[in-house]
Design an enzyme around this catalytic site. Structure first.
Site, PDB file in Angstrom:
ATOM      1  N   HIS A 249       9.834  -0.078   8.172  1.00 19.43           N
ATOM      2  CA  HIS A 249       9.056  -1.287   8.438  1.00 19.43           C
ATOM      3  C   HIS A 249       9.095  -2.297   7.279  1.00 19.43           C
ATOM      4  O   HIS A 249       9.549  -3.423   7.437  1.00 19.43           O
ATOM      5  CB  HIS A 249       7.595  -0.925   8.689  1.00 19.43           C
ATOM      6  CG  HIS A 249       7.370   0.106   9.739  1.00 19.43           C
ATOM      7  ND1 HIS A 249       7.465  -0.159  11.080  1.00 19.43           N
ATOM      8  CD2 HIS A 249       7.035   1.427   9.664  1.00 19.43           C
ATOM      9  CE1 HIS A 249       7.185   0.927  11.779  1.00 19.43           C
ATOM     10  NE2 HIS A 249       6.925   1.903  10.944  1.00 19.43           N
ATOM     11  N   ASP A 250       8.548  -1.874   6.130  1.00 17.60           N
ATOM     12  CA  ASP A 250       8.278  -2.847   5.060  1.00 17.60           C
ATOM     13  C   ASP A 250       9.536  -3.449   4.427  1.00 17.60           C
ATOM     14  O   ASP A 250       9.548  -4.652   4.095  1.00 17.60           O
ATOM     15  CB  ASP A 250       7.386  -2.205   3.994  1.00 17.60           C
ATOM     16  CG  ASP A 250       6.036  -1.802   4.580  1.00 17.60           C
ATOM     17  OD1 ASP A 250       5.655  -2.360   5.620  1.00 17.60           O
ATOM     18  OD2 ASP A 250       5.371  -0.939   3.987  1.00 17.60           O
TER      19      ASP A 250
ATOM     20  N   ASP B  87       0.842  -1.204   0.000  1.00 21.06           N
ATOM     21  CA  ASP B  87       0.000   0.000   0.000  1.00 21.06           C
ATOM     22  C   ASP B  87       0.880   1.258   0.000  1.00 21.06           C
ATOM     23  O   ASP B  87       0.825   2.041   0.929  1.00 21.06           O
ATOM     24  CB  ASP B  87      -0.942  -0.009   1.231  1.00 21.06           C
ATOM     25  CG  ASP B  87      -0.197   0.001   2.554  1.00 21.06           C
ATOM     26  OD1 ASP B  87       0.974  -0.448   2.602  1.00 21.06           O
ATOM     27  OD2 ASP B  87      -0.778   0.490   3.559  1.00 21.06           O
TER      28      ASP B  87
ATOM     29  N   PHE C  99      -0.581  -0.571  12.645  1.00 23.43           N
ATOM     30  CA  PHE C  99      -1.503  -0.066  11.625  1.00 23.43           C
ATOM     31  C   PHE C  99      -2.054  -1.138  10.675  1.00 23.43           C
ATOM     32  O   PHE C  99      -3.266  -1.206  10.441  1.00 23.43           O
ATOM     33  CB  PHE C  99      -0.836   1.059  10.802  1.00 23.43           C
ATOM     34  CG  PHE C  99      -1.697   1.533   9.668  1.00 23.43           C
ATOM     35  CD1 PHE C  99      -2.790   2.360   9.891  1.00 23.43           C
ATOM     36  CD2 PHE C  99      -1.454   1.127   8.357  1.00 23.43           C
ATOM     37  CE1 PHE C  99      -3.606   2.776   8.854  1.00 23.43           C
ATOM     38  CE2 PHE C  99      -2.265   1.531   7.305  1.00 23.43           C
ATOM     39  CZ  PHE C  99      -3.342   2.364   7.555  1.00 23.43           C
ATOM     40  N   ASN C 100      -1.177  -1.959  10.062  1.00 24.72           N
ATOM     41  CA  ASN C 100      -1.655  -2.899   9.025  1.00 24.72           C
ATOM     42  C   ASN C 100      -2.682  -3.875   9.588  1.00 24.72           C
ATOM     43  O   ASN C 100      -3.634  -4.249   8.893  1.00 24.72           O
ATOM     44  CB  ASN C 100      -0.482  -3.695   8.432  1.00 24.72           C
ATOM     45  CG  ASN C 100       0.386  -2.843   7.526  1.00 24.72           C
ATOM     46  OD1 ASN C 100      -0.041  -1.810   7.034  1.00 24.72           O
ATOM     47  ND2 ASN C 100       1.620  -3.282   7.326  1.00 24.72           N
TER      48      ASN C 100
ATOM     49  N   THR D 144       2.900  -6.135   2.763  1.00 23.80           N
ATOM     50  CA  THR D 144       3.346  -4.993   3.575  1.00 23.80           C
ATOM     51  C   THR D 144       2.252  -3.948   3.769  1.00 23.80           C
ATOM     52  O   THR D 144       2.544  -2.795   4.089  1.00 23.80           O
ATOM     53  CB  THR D 144       4.598  -4.337   2.941  1.00 23.80           C
ATOM     54  OG1 THR D 144       4.231  -3.825   1.654  1.00 23.80           O
ATOM     55  CG2 THR D 144       5.743  -5.329   2.792  1.00 23.80           C
TER      56      THR D 144
ATOM     57  N   ASP E  53       6.829   1.155   1.904  1.00 21.37           N
ATOM     58  CA  ASP E  53       6.491   0.180   0.851  1.00 21.37           C
ATOM     59  C   ASP E  53       7.282   0.511  -0.415  1.00 21.37           C
ATOM     60  O   ASP E  53       7.774  -0.396  -1.102  1.00 21.37           O
ATOM     61  CB  ASP E  53       4.998   0.258   0.482  1.00 21.37           C
ATOM     62  CG  ASP E  53       4.080   0.044   1.657  1.00 21.37           C
ATOM     63  OD1 ASP E  53       3.571  -1.063   1.842  1.00 21.37           O
ATOM     64  OD2 ASP E  53       3.857   1.022   2.393  1.00 21.37           O
TER      65      ASP E  53
ATOM     66  N   ASN F  60      -2.300   2.805   3.513  1.00 19.22           N
ATOM     67  CA  ASN F  60      -1.725   4.125   3.809  1.00 19.22           C
ATOM     68  C   ASN F  60      -2.523   5.240   3.127  1.00 19.22           C
ATOM     69  O   ASN F  60      -2.607   6.351   3.629  1.00 19.22           O
ATOM     70  CB  ASN F  60      -0.268   4.190   3.346  1.00 19.22           C
ATOM     71  CG  ASN F  60       0.646   3.419   4.265  1.00 19.22           C
ATOM     72  OD1 ASN F  60       0.452   3.402   5.479  1.00 19.22           O
ATOM     73  ND2 ASN F  60       1.658   2.775   3.701  1.00 19.22           N
TER      74      ASN F  60
HETATM   75  C1  BDR Z   1       3.037  -0.161   8.544  1.00 17.96           C
HETATM   76  O1  BDR Z   1       1.997   0.780   8.369  1.00 17.96           O
HETATM   77  C2  BDR Z   1       2.249   1.592   7.254  1.00 17.96           C
HETATM   78  O2  BDR Z   1       2.075   2.932   7.568  1.00 17.96           O
HETATM   79  C3  BDR Z   1       3.642   1.268   6.780  1.00 17.96           C
HETATM   80  O3  BDR Z   1       3.710   1.322   5.360  1.00 17.96           O
HETATM   81  C4  BDR Z   1       3.908  -0.118   7.314  1.00 17.96           C
HETATM   82  O4  BDR Z   1       3.482  -1.111   6.401  1.00 17.96           O
HETATM   83  C5  BDR Z   1       3.780   0.142   9.826  1.00 17.96           C
HETATM   84  O5  BDR Z   1       2.904   0.098  10.906  1.00 17.96           O
HETATM   85 CA    CA Z   2       2.896  -0.589   4.143  1.00 16.68          CA
END
Ligand code: BDR
Ligand code: CA
Length: 309
Positions: free
Chosen positions: A237-238, A11, A163-164, A124, A16, A40
């Site tokens: 993160h990703d 996303d 978040f994801n 991701t 990402d 996102n």
């Molecule tokens: C995740 O949430 C998104 O904002 C980032 O792309 C990542 O995948 C981190 O919590």
């Molecule tokens: Ca992401």
């Protein structure tokens, strides 16, 4: 060496985007397709961003399939406070010369995983596309999933949830319940996978793609410097999912039972992780990332992104 085929379900999103670039910069991997999901930002924006990033990388041969534009049951809620109105605010990215494929991402994945070859599915974003694949098709399955999401400890979207997973907990629970070879890379790891200003500056001087990545980092770092004053950099993160495939020695993992809080209370989207065989928990259904060699990870990012020129 035959490159490992992968699919990236994402996303974009600053991190990402860097995961896509890390994948195309890595000869060990063969990025077969990018599938997109709302997360996102809305689906039209994340799809356009995936196309823009592939355009930047000169890899318009990699097809993009758009997937779900909303979670299973929750209301859609994007992360504009982190990634901006476009989802990739900051630099001037090229306009895409290609369009997304006509086929829906979930149908593309179903057809792909009906075949003998099973690319590693790297996810991701919110797990809506993957959850939909499992919920609507009995057979086609990847053999291996590596996903960024969740946390053993503190969340980021809420104190409890990452978040994801927070964005689509029902889809995430569907994915963990499938019991495939699944690796969850959560915030416990990614908050130690930091890109610091010094790394950004090295990429800025490394060529056209490095400069754009540095400008992405400039925007992305603003939010993290404000909220995460205890972190000495911005969590990538990703890209950790891609780095884990490139070098499994970077990250420690452990077998665990993972269950998602699908209630509507303050802890919705929390990943409850057990590796002690507690009562009312099941047998391990995934691997969970525990820790990462942050400096070595950051060097990998700088080196690979710089190689794109
Ligand atoms: C995740 O949430 C998104 O904002 C980032 O792309 C990542 O995948 C981190 O919590
Ligand atoms: Ca992401």
């Amino acid at each position: 060496m035959t490159p490992t085929p992968i699919i990236l379900d994402c996303d974009p999103g600053h991190d990402d985007a860097i995961a896509i670039l890390l994948a195309v910069a890595s000869p060990e991997l063969d990025l077969r397709a990018v599938t997109t999901v709302s997360g996102n930002q809305t689906l039209d924006k994340t799809t356009n961003n995936a196309l823009r990033v592939l355009e930047l990388a000169g890899r318009t041969d990699i097809p993009v399939y758009a997937g779900a534009d909303a979670p299973f049951v929750r209301q859609r809620d994007v992360a504009a406070h982190v990634h901006g109105e476009s989802g990739l605010d900051g630099p001037d990215l090229p306009r895409p010369s290609e369009s997304p494929q006509a086929e829906h991402a979930v149908e593309f994945l179903a057809e792909l995983y009906r075949g003998a070859e099973k690319p590693v599915l790297v996810a991701t974003g919110p797990l809506t596309n993957v959850g939909l694949l499992f919920a609507t098709h009995a057979d086609p399955r990847p053999e291996r999933i590596v996903l960024m999401g969740g946390a053993i400890g503190e969340g980021n979207r809420t104190p409890a949830a990452e978040f994801n997973i927070w964005a689509d907990p029902e889809a995430a629970q569907r994915v963990f319940a499938e019991g495939l070879d699944t690796t969850m890379i959560g915030l416990d790891v990614t908050h130690r996978a930091l890109i610091k200003d010094e790394h950004t500056e090295r990429m800025r001087g490394a060529g056209r793609v490095g400069k754009i990545v540095a400008e992405l980092m400039d925007f992305y770092a603003r939010f993290h410097k404000r909220r995460y004053t205890d972190l000495d950099g911005s969590p990538m993160h990703d890209p950790v999912c891609i780095a884990h495939l490139l070098d499994p020695t970077l990250m420690a993992v452990r077998d665990a039972f993972i269950e998602v809080d699908c209630t509507t209370g303050p802890s919705w989207g929390r990943t409850n992780v057990d590796w002690r065989g507690r009562e009312h928990c099941g047998a391990p259904n995934a691997k969970v990332g525990l820790d990462i060699d942050g400096p070595r990870f950051a060097e990998l990012i700088v080196e690979r992104i710089s190689s794109l020129g």
